[in-house]
Design a protein around this motif. Structure first.
Motif, PDB file in Angstrom:
ATOM      1  N   ASN A 158      -4.928  -2.423   6.071  1.00  0.00           N
ATOM      2  CA  ASN A 158      -6.215  -3.509   5.449  1.00  0.00           C
ATOM      3  C   ASN A 158      -5.803  -4.815   5.424  1.00  0.00           C
ATOM      4  O   ASN A 158      -4.487  -4.664   4.830  1.00  0.00           O
ATOM      5  N   CYS A 182      -5.079  -5.651   1.814  1.00  0.00           N
ATOM      6  CA  CYS A 182      -3.541  -4.485   1.456  1.00  0.00           C
ATOM      7  C   CYS A 182      -2.484  -5.174   0.776  1.00  0.00           C
ATOM      8  O   CYS A 182      -1.805  -5.098  -0.281  1.00  0.00           O
ATOM      9  N   CYS A 227      -0.076  -1.335   6.073  1.00  0.00           N
ATOM     10  CA  CYS A 227      -1.839  -0.659   6.094  1.00  0.00           C
ATOM     11  C   CYS A 227      -2.040  -1.764   6.266  1.00  0.00           C
ATOM     12  O   CYS A 227      -2.001  -3.337   6.533  1.00  0.00           O
ATOM     13  N   CYS A 267      -7.914   2.133   0.741  1.00  0.00           N
ATOM     14  CA  CYS A 267      -8.733   1.132   2.514  1.00  0.00           C
ATOM     15  C   CYS A 267      -8.914   1.872   3.515  1.00  0.00           C
ATOM     16  O   CYS A 267      -9.638   1.591   3.876  1.00  0.00           O
ATOM     17  N   CYS A 305      -2.481   2.655   4.584  1.00  0.00           N
ATOM     18  CA  CYS A 305      -1.627   3.368   3.102  1.00  0.00           C
ATOM     19  C   CYS A 305      -2.056   4.246   2.389  1.00  0.00           C
ATOM     20  O   CYS A 305      -1.778   5.586   2.022  1.00  0.00           O
TER      21      CYS A 305
HETATM   22 ZN   LIG Z   1      -3.633  -0.111   2.159  1.00  0.00          ZN
END
Ligand SMILES: [Zn+2]
Length: 198
Positions: free
Chosen positions: A154, A157, A152, A178, A173
Motif C-alpha cells: 500500500n 502505508c 507494504c 492494508c 504489513c
Molecule cells: Zn500497510
C-alpha cells in the motif's frame, strides 16, 4: 495504516523492523512512545516501564537521543536494502555503538513454567534497553540481499515488514488493514467498470 498515539504497529516480524515502524517517517520518537514500545515488546515489564516514565528529563534524554539515532539509522539502512543501494557507514555506526556498550550474555530464565532466553547486560545504565533492537537490526543488515525485508504494497502505508511467510509472497504489513483495503478498492474498481460497460 494510520498511526495513533496509543497503537503500535507490531507486525514487522522482527524486533528492529517494529522499532523502525514505531516512529512514522519525518516524526520524532517521544519518550512515552519509546517506553510504550519497550513494554509492548516485553523488553521491560509494565512495572519497569512505569518507573522509566518517571525518570527525570536529564536521565531520559541520553537514551531518547540514542533511540532516535538508532531508529533513523535503521530506517535509512532498511530503505537502502530495499532499493539495493550501498550501505552508508553513518547508518552502521549507531548500530555498532549500541552493540558495543551492551556487552552481556544470554541466559535461560524460567517464567510461568516455560523457559525463555533473556539478555543479561554486563553494564547497568539504560543503553541495554536498545541492545536487542540493535542486535536484530545488525542481523538483518548482515543478511544483505538474502534478507526478506519488504515495504507494504500500500503506497500510503510506509510500514516495513519481514516476510516470514512460507510462500515468501507476503505483500501487506497486515492483511486485515492494508490487504483488505486494497481488495475492497479493487472490487470497487471492477464493479464500477462493469457497471460502465454497455
Ligand atoms: Zn500497510
Amino acid at each position: 495504516m494510520s498511526f495513533t498515539a496509543s497503537q503500535l504497529p507490531l507486525l514487522g516480524g522482527r524486533l528492529s523492523v517494529d522499532f523502525v515502524n514505531a516512529t512514522p517517517p519525518n516524526a520524532e520518537l517521544s519518550w512515552e512512545r519509546l517506553i510504550h514500545f519497550l513494554e509492548s515488546t516485553d523488553i521491560v515489564s509494565a512495572e519497569r516501564g512505569a518507573q522509566l516514565l518517571t525518570l527525570p528529563q536529564s536521565a531520559a534524554e541520553a537514551l531518547l537521543l540514542k533511540s532516535r539515532r538508532l531508529g533513523y539509522a535503521l530506517r535509512k539502512a532498511f530503505a537502502a536494502m530495499l532499493r539495493k543501494q550501498k550501505m552508508a557507514r553513518e547508518w552502521i555506526d549507531p548500530v555498532n555503538e549500541i552493540l558495543r556498550i551492551t556487552e552481556g550474555h544470554d541466559e535461560l530464565v524460567g517464567q510461568d513454567g516455560a523457559w525463555k532466553i533473556e539478555f543479561i547486560a554486563r553494564e547497568g545504565g539504560l543503553d541495554w534497553l536498545l541492545a536487542a533492537v540493535a542486535r536484530s537490526g545488525a542481523e538483518i543488515i548482515a543478511e544483505g540481499a538474502r534478507a526478506r525485508l519488504r515495504l507494504c504494497a500500500n503506497p500510503h502505508c510506509g510500514l516495513f515488514f519481514y516476510d516470514n511467510s512460507r510462500t515468501r509472497r507476503r505483500r501487506w504489513c497486515s492483511m486485515a488493514v492494508c490487504g483488505n483495503r486494497s481488495k475492497v478498492a479493487a472490487f470497487a474498481r471492477k464493479h464500477a467498470s462493469a457497471r460502465n460497460t454497455p
